[in-house]
Write a protein that holds these residues in place. Structure first.
Motif: not given
Length: 259
Positions: A82, A86, A113, A141, A225, A228-229, A232
């Protein structure tokens, strides 16, 4: 220099090719890191003004490498991955070049994405496009939330993420997710022609406008970001994710329980 991508420069034009054709250009941990490294290197490249991103072989990119995710021999470290995902998304958004995604075959998951993060998206007529993280119980992501919101707004972004459907290019064009539909087999030629058009324009002024518009959004992108990390990593621990992966490998319909 790179093992999973190719980066070639010719004057003011650069071409970046995803180069794992045997795996449908699925992004493993190596490719994610190499893409992030390449974008970060291009950030300080003052000569290159246009970047075309394309895929080798039959498709643009099938997204994250699901088989590598579940490989018992060398499973991907999600936390480390991740960080690179990012870096990849932020590096792409900060590029001081006009970026063109040249899609053929399919662009899914993280591959979609990344395409959505480009300034202009060209897609061949029979391409399939999917923000399909939901199918394995994950969230988008690679700034998928951010790039979708930028293109189509929050209500549409939510519905698209939740549905996780495979779209044809006409549907994607109608939604504003691609900018031009190109005849099959011609996206390479079309992206080259568009790149030359940009290079023949007052591109310094165009890039200045990109910088002004993108600079306002950097703190939001970084926040997306980070979230999302976090999400996830959390989603990877859920029963639904395990079931989604198992069903994918076993080629059957998953039975989700909301856990």
């Amino acid at each position: 220099m790179y093992s999973t991508i190719e980066l070639k420069k010719e004057g003011r034009l650069a071409r970046l090719k995803l180069n794992r054709p045997a795996a449908m250009n699925a992004m493993d941990d190596v490719m994610m890191k190499e893409l992030a490294d390449a974008f970060e290197a291009l950030k300080s490249d003052t000569e290159t003004q246009v970047l075309i991103i394309q895929g080798e072989g039959k498709v643009f990119s099938a997204g994250g490498d699901i088989k590598k995710m579940v490989d018992p021999e060398s499973p991907m470290d999600i936390g480390k991955v991740m960080v690179d995902v990012s870096r990849l998304a932020k590096g792409l958004y900060e590029l001081p070049q006009i970026t063109i995604a040249a899609i053929h075959g399919a662009s899914a998951g993280l591959g979609f994405s990344m395409a959505l993060g480009c300034d202009v998206i060209l897609a061949e007529e029979n391409s399939k496009l999917a923000m399909n993280f939901i199918g394995i119980g994950l969230v988008p992501d690679g700034a998928g939330h951010f790039f979708l919101k930028e293109r189509i707004g929050v209500p549409q972004a939510k519905q698209l993420i939740w549905a996780g459907e495979v779209m044809n290019t006409q549907t994607a064009l109608a939604k504003g997710l691609v900018d031009q539909v190109i005849p099959d087999g011609a996206v390479g030629q079309a992206s080259e022609a568009l790149a030359q058009k940009f290079l023949g324009a007052p591109i310094a002024a165009m890039l200045a406008s990109k910088k002004i518009l993108h600079a306002q959004k950097m703190s939001e992108l970084e926040n997306v970001l980070r979230m999302e990390s976090e999400q996830q990593v959390a989603m990877r621990q859920t029963e639904d994710h395990m079931e989604g992966i198992k069903a994918f490998v076993e080629k059957r319909k998953p039975e989700f329980k909301g856990k």
